[in-house]
Design an enzyme around this catalytic site. Structure first.
Site, PDB file in Angstrom:
ATOM      1  N   ASP A   1      -3.893 -16.799   6.305  1.00 28.19           N
ATOM      2  CA  ASP A   1      -5.028 -17.577   5.784  1.00 28.19           C
ATOM      3  C   ASP A   1      -5.674 -18.384   6.904  1.00 28.19           C
ATOM      4  O   ASP A   1      -6.911 -18.496   6.980  1.00 28.19           O
ATOM      5  CB  ASP A   1      -4.624 -18.470   4.604  1.00 28.19           C
ATOM      6  CG  ASP A   1      -3.246 -19.075   4.735  1.00 28.19           C
ATOM      7  OD1 ASP A   1      -2.400 -18.479   5.426  1.00 28.19           O
ATOM      8  OD2 ASP A   1      -3.004 -20.149   4.161  1.00 28.19           O
TER       9      ASP A   1
ATOM     10  N   TYR B   1       0.807  -1.222   0.000  1.00 28.94           N
ATOM     11  CA  TYR B   1       0.000   0.000   0.000  1.00 28.94           C
ATOM     12  C   TYR B   1       0.841   1.274   0.000  1.00 28.94           C
ATOM     13  O   TYR B   1       0.305   2.374  -0.018  1.00 28.94           O
ATOM     14  CB  TYR B   1      -0.921   0.036   1.223  1.00 28.94           C
ATOM     15  CG  TYR B   1      -2.173  -0.775   1.067  1.00 28.94           C
ATOM     16  CD1 TYR B   1      -2.157  -1.986   0.407  1.00 28.94           C
ATOM     17  CD2 TYR B   1      -3.378  -0.322   1.590  1.00 28.94           C
ATOM     18  CE1 TYR B   1      -3.301  -2.739   0.272  1.00 28.94           C
ATOM     19  CE2 TYR B   1      -4.527  -1.072   1.462  1.00 28.94           C
ATOM     20  CZ  TYR B   1      -4.484  -2.278   0.799  1.00 28.94           C
ATOM     21  OH  TYR B   1      -5.624  -3.018   0.677  1.00 28.94           O
TER      22      TYR B   1
END
Ligand code: NAP
Length: 413
Positions: A280, A159
C-alpha cells in the site's frame, strides 16, 4: 515439427538455445497471435512498424519471418479449440513470440487463455516497463520522473486458480476441516481460495529482477509485499527474495541497512540497492516519489494492480507494453484487452503492442531497431498526431487511425 494449420514460412530460421541463452539468427522465425477484437488492428500496425524499423536499422541484413499461430476466436473457428496444442508447441519450439489480446469468454469453467499460456509454458516473470513519453497526457505533475520495470510473479498467489465456490461440497468440507482441526471460525457460506507462494518461485523471480538490473545499469531492486499482514506468504516472499540477493548476488548488492550504516546513504558506483516496501505504501511512493524507484519485484496480485496503476500515471493502458518470460521462453503482449466495441475500426492505439515489440527486439539484442521505434513513438506523440484515446486528452491534437499512427511512427524513425 509438422503442424496441422500453422504454415511455417519458407524463409527464416528457428531461434535456438545455446549455453542457456537464445541465439538469434539474422532471419528468425517469430510466431505471432493476432488476438481477438482490436487485436487484428493493432497486430497489423505492430508488424508494419517492426518490419520498417528492422529494414531501416539493418538495411536488409536482418529480417523477421513472421509465422501466424492461433489462439482465441480464430483458433476456435479453425480447430474448434481456443488454445490448440500446436499453438503451445509452436510457442515452445520457436522460443520468442508476440501476441495480441485474447477474449476470455465469461462463464463457468473457462480459464483465461492468457493465464493458461503463462502457466503451461511456465512464463514465471511478467515484465512490464513503465516510462513516460513526452507529450502523453498524464494525471501527474512530473510523469517524466517515472521509469520503472516491474517484475510480477506469474504462476502462484491467489492467481493459481485454486478456488471453491461457496456452498459447494468441496468448500463445505474444507471449511469444516479447517475449523475443526485448526480452531478457526470461517463462516460456513464462504467461498474458499488458496494463496500458495513458494521459495522456489519467489527466488527465481528475484533472480530475474536482479539480473535485469545488472544488465541494464539500474540502481535499485525493490521487493513489494504485504508481509505485515500475510506473514507466511507475502512476508516469506520478501525474506526469500532477500535471501536470493544475499546468497547469489552478494558482490553486486547493498541492503538498505548497509546503505546507511556503511555508505552514509550514498549508493556506491556499480552497486544495486535491494530494499522492500509494503504494497500500500508503494502505491503512494510511485505517485509521490517515482524517481526513487527502478526495478520492482512483486507477487502476482500486487503486481497486477501496481502495473496498471503505474501505467495510468504515464498515459494509460493504450501505451503499456508487457512480456511474460520464463527461463528463456518469452511471449510479448499488449497489456490491455480486446476492447470489442472498437474491433476492426482501425481506431485504437497500437502503442501497447508496438512498445511490446520494442521489448521483444531488445530481448533479441536488436537494440538499434528498438531505439528507432521508441524514437518514432515519441515523435508521433509530440507531433500530436495520435489515436482517439490520446487525442481526447491532448490540446490541439489531430486524431488519426491505428494504421495512420503506425505510419506516423515509421515516418519519425
Ligand atoms: P479492455 O479490452 O482493455 O478495454 C477497456 C477499455 O480500455 C476500452 O474500452 C478503452 O477505453 C481502453 N482501451 C483498451 N485498449 C485500448 C487501446 N489499444 N487503445 C485505446 N484505448 C484502449 O478491457 P475489457 O473491456 O475489460 O476486456 C475485454 C476483453 O479483453 C475481455 O474478454 C477480457 O477478458 C480480455 N482481456 C484480455 C487481456 C489480454 O489478452 N492480455 C487483458 C485484459 C482483458 P475507452 O472505452 O475509454 O475508449
Amino acid at each position: 515439427m509438422n503442424f496441422q494449420k500453422i504454415k511455417i514460412p519458407a524463409e527464416g530460421t528457428k531461434i535456438k538455445i545455446v549455453n542457456g541463452k537464445p541465439q538469434i539468427p539474422d532471419q528468425p522465425i517469430i510466431p505471432y497471435i493476432e488476438g481477438d477484437g482490436i487485436g487484428r488492428d493493432i497486430t497489423r500496425a505492430m508488424k508494419t512498424v517492426v518490419d520498417d524499423a528492422v529494414s531501416k536499422a539493418y538495411k536488409g541484413k536482418r529480417k523477421i519471418s513472421w509465422m501466424e499461430i492461433f489462439a482465441g476466436e480464430k483458433a476456435n473457428q479453425l480447430y474448434g479449440n481456443y488454445l490448440p496444442d500446436e499453438t503451445i508447441d509452436a510457442l515452445k519450439e520457436y522460443i520468442i513470440s508476440i501476441k495480441g489480446p485474447l477474449t476470455t469468454p465469461v462463464g463457468q469453467g473457462f480459464r483465461s487463455l492468457n493465464v493458461s499460456i503463462r502457466q503451461i509454458l511456465d512464463l514465471y516473470a511478467c515484465v512490464r516497463p513503465v516510462r513516460y513519453f513526452s507529450g502523453t497526457p498524464s494525471p501527474l505533475l512530473r510523469p517524466d520522473l517515472m521509469d520503472i520495470v516491474l517484475f510480477r510473479e506469474n504462476t502462484e498467489d491467489v492467481y493459481a486458480g485454486i478456488e471453491w465456490e461457496a456452498g459447494s461440497p468441496d468448500a463445505n468440507e474444507i471449511v469444516r476441516y479447517i475449523n475443526q482441526n485448526y480452531g478457526f471460525s470461517i463462516r460456513e457460506d464462504s467461498g474458499i481460495g488458496i494463496k500458495p507462494m513458494s521459495e522456489f518461485a519467489s527466488r527465481r523471480l528475484m533472480r530475474k529482477g536482479i539480473e535485469y538490473a545488472i544488465a541494464n545499469n539500474r540502481k535499485s531492486v525493490t521487493i513489494v509485499h504485504k508481509g505485515n499482514i500475510m506473514k507466511f506468504t507475502e512476508g516469506a516472499f520478501n525474506n526469500w527474495c532477500k535471501k536470493e540477493a544475499a546468497e547469489n548476488f552478494r558482490d553486486w548488492i547493498v541492503t538498505e541497512d548497509e546503505l546507511y550504516s556503511m555508505y552514509d546513504g550514498k549508493l556506491p558506483d556499480g552497486k544495486i540497492l535491494v530494499n522492500d516496501r509494503i504494497a500500500d505504501s508503494m502505491f503512494q511512493q510511485l505517485l509521490l516519489r517515482p524517481s526513487e524507484y527502478d526495478v520492482l519485484v512483486t507477487p502476482n496480485l500486487n503486481g497486477d494492480y501496481l502495473s496498471d496503476s503505474a501505467a495510468a500515471m504515464v498515459g494509460g493502458l493504450g501505451m503499456a507494453p508487457g512480456s511474460n518470460i520464463g527461463d528463456y521462453l518469452a511471449v510479448f503482449e499488449a497489456t490491455h484487452g480486446t476492447a470489442p466495441k472498437y474491433a476492426d475500426q482501425d481506431k485504437v492505439n497500437p502503442g501497447s503492442l508496438i512498445l511490446s515489440s520494442v521489448l521483444m527486439l531488445r530481448y533479441m539484442g536488436w537494440i538499434e531497431a528498438a531505439d528507432m521505434i521508441e524514437k518514432g513513438v515519441g515523435a508521433a506523440i509530440t507531433g500530436k498526431k495520435v489515436t482517439y484515446d490520446l487525442a481526447r486528452q491532448i490540446e490541439n491534437a489531430v486524431e488519426v487511425k491505428t494504421s495512420e499512427f503506425a505510419a506516423e511512427i515509421c515516418k519519425n524513425m
